[in-house]
Design a protein around this motif. Sequence first.
Motif, short mmCIF file in Angstrom:
data_model
loop_
_atom_site.label_atom_id
_atom_site.label_comp_id
_atom_site.label_asym_id
_atom_site.label_seq_id
_atom_site.Cartn_x
_atom_site.Cartn_y
_atom_site.Cartn_z
N GLU A 1 1.08 -0.92 0.09
CA GLU A 1 -0.09 -0.22 -0.23
C GLU A 1 0.64 1.62 -0.05
O GLU A 1 0.15 2.63 0.30
N ARG B 1 -2.31 5.60 1.21
CA ARG B 1 -2.41 3.66 0.96
C ARG B 1 -2.68 3.88 -0.34
O ARG B 1 -3.52 4.19 -0.80
N GLU C 1 -4.45 1.47 -1.86
CA GLU C 1 -5.47 0.62 -1.72
C GLU C 1 -6.69 0.85 -2.81
O GLU C 1 -6.74 1.41 -3.63
N ARG D 1 -12.56 3.81 2.24
CA ARG D 1 -11.11 3.45 1.79
C ARG D 1 -10.84 4.59 0.95
O ARG D 1 -11.40 4.34 -0.66
MG MG Z 1 -5.57 -1.48 6.03
#
Ligand code: MG
Length: 422
Positions: free
Chosen positions: A66, A113, A115, A121
Amino acid sequence: MAKTIQAIRGMNDCLPTQTPLWQKVESTIERVVSAYGYNEIRMPIVEMTPLFKRAIGDVTDVVEKEMYTFEDRNGDSLSLRPEGTASCVRAGIENGLFYNQEQRLWYMGPMFRHERPQKGRYRQFHQVGVEVFGLQGPDVDAELIMMTARLWKELGIDQHVRLELNSIGSLEARHNYRQALIAYLEPHIDVLDDDCKRRLHTNPMRILDSKNPDVQAILGDVPALADYLDDESKAHFAGLCEMLDNAGIAYTVNQRLVRGLDYYNRTVFEWITESLGAQGTVCGGGRYDGLVEQLGGKATPAVGFAMGLERLVLLMEELQLTEVRRRVDAYVVTMGEGSMMAGLQLAEQLRDQIPTMRVMNHFGGGNFKKQFKRADAVGAAFALVLAETEITEGKVTIKDLRGGEQQTLSTAEAIEWLQAQM
Ligand code: MG
Ligand code: ATP
């Protein structure tokens, strides 16, 4: 027309319509952490890559997959920070903050990150982190949890989050547990996905919080970490539970809660909501007594947590807790010669005398109807009208934009009257 360039996937603008709720969340957090005597620290957003590798652990999602890592022009490997604890510890060691003193710190800012972006997220997201150094008792663990509980109450979300708690014991206890875990998991190796297979011998505890349902299904009879805890960790955990009980904070002990980062020991906890789907953890933390030493400082007990601001804001939107302070209290409407200058002066006078008041001037002309429409659009409570009569008589007409009443007062009276409304 030139082709437009878009933002990076997973990195969001916070638009003017959204910032008021963000500011409310941020200022509430600031107020609550200050109420406990914690001090803000600000660290850079970029650090040397080895800092995160060493602190977070090589075999973690964050470091393996990430991180935004790149070479700078000197050839150093740098990374955008994926979290704040490593930087905070680095800053503390580098600046001698841990020498014979305790530190109660907090920070706020963007983390990065790589992701898969989805609701809750993102690739750039924001955390508030709180870290305490130099205190080892369960009392400070309890205080941190009480602080978060108070925060949820102040944000109005306390009925929609629940606390999960666990102790992952000492390094040695975890080492013993690891062996038992590997022995249990080896016969099930075919069920493990690639990530879990890879972790079986490097970081098997991470398998416990795998989100893969097939993996979860084989964990039914997994040995319990609680059976491997060292006595001191057990006593620490019992002490914490007792303090939370006394403080009236409800929790469930979740034996599977191990947290994603390597540096934790003893207490780990998460605040979870069911209202945001899969991205339900709004806050996570725990003790990391070994990290300062591991990063080259002298052994210093430490405990902290981080919360994700996007998830808190989403939750508040979900619960329709979006009421924020009015952006504009008074909107200055002007008409006729010399009125523009008078309007600017009146607004300045108001800002001098009523510092909490938010005053906006109308610019760009137009008839009364147009100006009142603008006043409504910005959500002002009052329109302050300056037309020729008002200006020659040294007066102001105040129109209440919610009720419709209007009154004409001398400037001094008007200021006094407005002050009473704030
Ligand atoms: Mg995580
Ligand atoms: P998750 O299990 O959801 O991936 P995590 O264990 O990776 O979370 P931590 O590293 O403990 O999360 O970070 C603390 C908090 O930061 C999380 O509880 C969450 O609220 C928030 N957070 C973490 N990663 C993201 C992300 N990519 N986008 C938005 N918020 C995040």
